[in-house]
Scaffold this motif. Sequence first.
Motif, PDB file in Angstrom:
ATOM      1  N   GLY A   7       0.814  -1.236   0.000  1.00 40.22           N
ATOM      2  CA  GLY A   7       0.000   0.000   0.000  1.00 40.22           C
ATOM      3  C   GLY A   7       0.836   1.269   0.000  1.00 40.22           C
ATOM      4  O   GLY A   7       0.443   2.295  -0.546  1.00 40.22           O
ATOM      5  N   GLU A   8       2.016   1.196   0.560  1.00 42.38           N
ATOM      6  CA  GLU A   8       2.837   2.405   0.644  1.00 42.38           C
ATOM      7  C   GLU A   8       3.381   2.850  -0.704  1.00 42.38           C
ATOM      8  O   GLU A   8       3.891   3.948  -0.858  1.00 42.38           O
ATOM      9  CB  GLU A   8       3.993   2.185   1.615  1.00 42.38           C
ATOM     10  N   ASP A   9       3.254   1.941  -1.716  1.00 39.19           N
ATOM     11  CA  ASP A   9       3.728   2.317  -3.051  1.00 39.19           C
ATOM     12  C   ASP A   9       2.693   3.139  -3.808  1.00 39.19           C
ATOM     13  O   ASP A   9       2.962   3.618  -4.909  1.00 39.19           O
ATOM     14  CB  ASP A   9       4.067   1.065  -3.844  1.00 39.19           C
ATOM     15  N   ILE A  10       1.481   3.286  -3.242  1.00 40.04           N
ATOM     16  CA  ILE A  10       0.435   4.090  -3.889  1.00 40.04           C
ATOM     17  C   ILE A  10       0.658   5.544  -3.477  1.00 40.04           C
ATOM     18  O   ILE A  10       0.500   5.891  -2.304  1.00 40.04           O
ATOM     19  CB  ILE A  10      -0.966   3.592  -3.483  1.00 40.04           C
ATOM     20  N   THR A  11       1.000   6.424  -4.401  1.00 41.46           N
ATOM     21  CA  THR A  11       1.412   7.808  -4.073  1.00 41.46           C
ATOM     22  C   THR A  11       0.642   8.830  -4.876  1.00 41.46           C
ATOM     23  O   THR A  11       1.180   9.839  -5.294  1.00 41.46           O
ATOM     24  CB  THR A  11       2.913   7.979  -4.318  1.00 41.46           C
ATOM     25  N   VAL A  14      -5.834   1.009   3.472  1.00 40.87           N
ATOM     26  CA  VAL A  14      -6.035   0.395   4.795  1.00 40.87           C
ATOM     27  C   VAL A  14      -4.964  -0.629   5.093  1.00 40.87           C
ATOM     28  O   VAL A  14      -4.329  -0.600   6.149  1.00 40.87           O
ATOM     29  CB  VAL A  14      -7.433  -0.225   4.889  1.00 40.87           C
ATOM     30  N   ASN A  15      -4.730  -1.577   4.148  1.00 37.68           N
ATOM     31  CA  ASN A  15      -3.795  -2.669   4.426  1.00 37.68           C
ATOM     32  C   ASN A  15      -2.373  -2.299   4.044  1.00 37.68           C
ATOM     33  O   ASN A  15      -2.133  -1.454   3.181  1.00 37.68           O
ATOM     34  CB  ASN A  15      -4.217  -3.919   3.652  1.00 37.68           C
ATOM     35  N   VAL A  16      -1.451  -3.044   4.661  1.00 37.77           N
ATOM     36  CA  VAL A  16      -0.043  -2.816   4.361  1.00 37.77           C
ATOM     37  C   VAL A  16       0.345  -3.483   3.049  1.00 37.77           C
ATOM     38  O   VAL A  16       1.046  -2.918   2.216  1.00 37.77           O
ATOM     39  CB  VAL A  16       0.839  -3.312   5.504  1.00 37.77           C
ATOM     40  N   GLY A  68      -3.190 -10.213  -7.848  1.00 40.58           N
ATOM     41  CA  GLY A  68      -4.541 -10.291  -8.392  1.00 40.58           C
ATOM     42  C   GLY A  68      -5.592  -9.551  -7.576  1.00 40.58           C
ATOM     43  O   GLY A  68      -6.713  -9.331  -8.037  1.00 40.58           O
ATOM     44  N   GLU A  69      -5.232  -9.112  -6.396  1.00 43.15           N
ATOM     45  CA  GLU A  69      -6.203  -8.397  -5.540  1.00 43.15           C
ATOM     46  C   GLU A  69      -6.354  -6.954  -6.030  1.00 43.15           C
ATOM     47  O   GLU A  69      -5.392  -6.340  -6.482  1.00 43.15           O
ATOM     48  CB  GLU A  69      -5.728  -8.421  -4.100  1.00 43.15           C
ATOM     49  N   THR A  70      -7.623  -6.430  -5.939  1.00 41.07           N
ATOM     50  CA  THR A  70      -7.906  -5.037  -6.340  1.00 41.07           C
ATOM     51  C   THR A  70      -8.152  -4.188  -5.106  1.00 41.07           C
ATOM     52  O   THR A  70      -8.542  -4.701  -4.049  1.00 41.07           O
ATOM     53  CB  THR A  70      -9.131  -4.972  -7.268  1.00 41.07           C
ATOM     54  N   VAL A  71      -7.942  -2.866  -5.263  1.00 42.44           N
ATOM     55  CA  VAL A  71      -8.158  -1.925  -4.163  1.00 42.44           C
ATOM     56  C   VAL A  71      -8.677  -0.612  -4.738  1.00 42.44           C
ATOM     57  O   VAL A  71      -8.269  -0.200  -5.828  1.00 42.44           O
ATOM     58  CB  VAL A  71      -6.856  -1.680  -3.380  1.00 42.44           C
TER      59      VAL A  71
END
Length: 625
Positions: free
Chosen positions: A27-31, A39-41, A46-49
Motif C-alpha cells: 500500500g505504501e507504493d500508492i502515491t 487500509v492494508n499494508v 490479483g487483488e484489487t483496491v
Amino acid sequence: MRGPVQIISFSCFLFSVTFVQGQECFGEDITYENTQPVVNVSYADGETVNVNCMTGYIGFYTLQCKNGQWLTFIARRCSRKKCGHPGETPNGYFKLIEGRDYTFGAMVDYTCKTGYEMTSRINRRHCRIKGWDNSVPVCEEVRCPVIHTDGEVTASGNTKEGTYGDAIHFECVSSDKKLDGNSVIYCTENGVWSGPVPQCIVTCQLELTEPEVIKTIPWGKTVFKAGETVGIICSGKNRVFNKQETFTCTNNGKWDYKPTCEESRCEVPLNQHVYLPKYYFSGDLNLGAKRSCSCESGYRETAAEATCTRDGWTPKPLCTEIMCDPPTIPNAKIVGSQKSNYKIGSRIEYKCRPGFEPEEPVQITCDSQGQWTGTRQCSDGTCQEQELKNIEILFGYPSTALPYKPGHILVFRCTDDNMRFYGQRAIECLPDGRWNYPYPQCGGKVQCSQPTKNLQFVTLSDEKTEYSNFEILTYTCNKPYNEIPRGVLMCQNGKWNETFDCKSKICPPPPYLQNGDYSIDSTKDEVITAVSYTCQSYYVITKQQDVYKCVDGKWETPPKCLRPCEIDDIVEKYNLQLPTEKVYIRHAEKYTLNCRDGWNTGSELKPYVDVSCSNGNLQIDKSCN
C-alpha cells in the motif's frame, strides 16, 4: 514488486509437490496526490483496491496487484470540490481573500457600499464539504435619527427617515432671531447627522467704524448672543471709552451701553518732581496702561506704580520731600532745640547722659534716604557675652574674664578643625558697648575635592574623592615633567592652597581650559609643545587660533569657552511664549520668540522678539504689550 519468484519444495515419503508463490503489492507504493492512505499494508497478486480522495476533493482510483506491480483499471484525478458562486449581496461587494476560485477552502469577505450597513453578524463565508457556510450577508440602508425642533426653528427635508446624503435645512420662524449653529446638516455614512439641531436666539450685531474703535476682544467677532460680553479698544493714542470698557448683549438684542471714545486724561506728569520713565504693559496711555513712578533726587514717590484710569492716574503720582524725623536715642540728649523734621544734609549733635558712653558729643547727619548716619548708641560701656556653639575663645586681650570693656579683644577658633569658619577671627568691644563685628560661627564640614587640572601629569600619594580640612596631599610629577620631582598641596577652608607645579626642561604642561579640552599637535622628547583647543558642546571659543605653542618655556595665552544660555521661564516676565522643549543658545547667537496669546510687539513688520546670548546671560530686546 519486492523480489524474484521463489521455488518452494516439500518432500514426503510417497510424493513431492512444487508450486510458484505470487508476488505481493504494498500500500505504501500508492502515491497519488490528495488521496487517503490505503487500509492494508500489503495485497496479494490479483487483488484489487479502491483509493479515495482526501476530504474536500472529488475523484477515485481502482488498482489491481499484478506480479508485484499496481495496474490502474479506473482513474479519476483528485481535484478540489467546487462550491459554485458565493452569491452577490445587494448594495455590497465581496472579495476572494483566500484560496483559488470558488473551491474547497476558499474564503470571501463581504462589505457594504457607502451609506449602507451590514445587518448580519458575520461578513465572511467559507467553501466547505457541503458548499458555502453561513448565508449571504445583507446590507441595509443607513438611517439617521428623527429630527426634532422647537417652535422657533423650521426644518425642511426628510426629517423622519433621513438616509445617507440627505440634507436638512433650518430657518428661524422670527426674523428678529438668528440661527445658533449650522443652517444645513447632512446624514453621514455612520448614521448620525453632521451637526446638532440649531437654535434660534437673540443676537446683537457689533458694527465697528474707524477711527472710533479698532479692535474687539474676542478678536474679529461681530455677532454675540444674549448675555455675551465684548471688550473694545479705542483707536488712536490717548483715546479711551467715556464710561466702560466691556458691553453686554441684552435679551432684547440691544447692547447695554453704546461705546463712545474720548481723549484719555492720563498725561505724563512733568511737574511736582514726578516723572514716569518706564511702562510695563502698554506703550501708549490707554486705559489700563501701567507705568513705574520715579521722583527727582531728594524726593520719594507715594506709589511705585500708577495705572491709567478714566479719572487719570491711580494712585495719583506725587513726590514728597525726603526728610528725617527727630532722632530717638536712648540715654541721650539732643544739643540745642529740636525740630519736627530735618532736611537732607542737616546735622545735629547729641550727648550721652552721665555714666554712659561715648562721653564726647556725637554728630549725626540726615542722609538722602531720610535716615540718620553716624548714630552711636549710648551704653554703659560693657559688651555683652553671647552663646558659643561649635566655637570657642582661643584667647582674650587683656583676658577672657567678664565684663568685657571697650578695647577688649576676643580671638575665636572652631572646636573641630574640619568645620568651616564664618565671620571674623577677632572682634573688639567698642566704646558704645557694641562689638565691632558679630560673633563668628562654625558649621558644616570643610572638604576639598580631588584636584582635576592637569591630573594626567602627576601621581597622587592618596587618591580619594574628598580630603579633610588641613589635610596634606603629596604628588609626584610624571616623566618627562619631573624636573621638579614632587610637591605637596594643603586643603585650606575648602580650597587647595596651590596647583600642581610640574615642568620639563622644555615646557610645562599645557594650560587647563575650563569647559573645554585640547588635542596634541606636536611634541619634542615626549614633551607637548603645541596644542589645539576645543570647547564643549554649545560653548563658544573666544579666539579662532589653530595652534597654541610653547615658546621659550612659556605657553601662549589660551582661549576661553563662553557659556551658552538656556531659555527659561524668565521670558514669561516679558510676556513671551516659553518653548515647549529645552532650548540653548550659543554665545552671540539669536533666537526668535513669539508673544504670548493676547500680547504683541506693537509692530506688524516684526511680530516677534529677538533674544540673544552673551556668555551665559540672556539678552531680551523688549517686552510684548
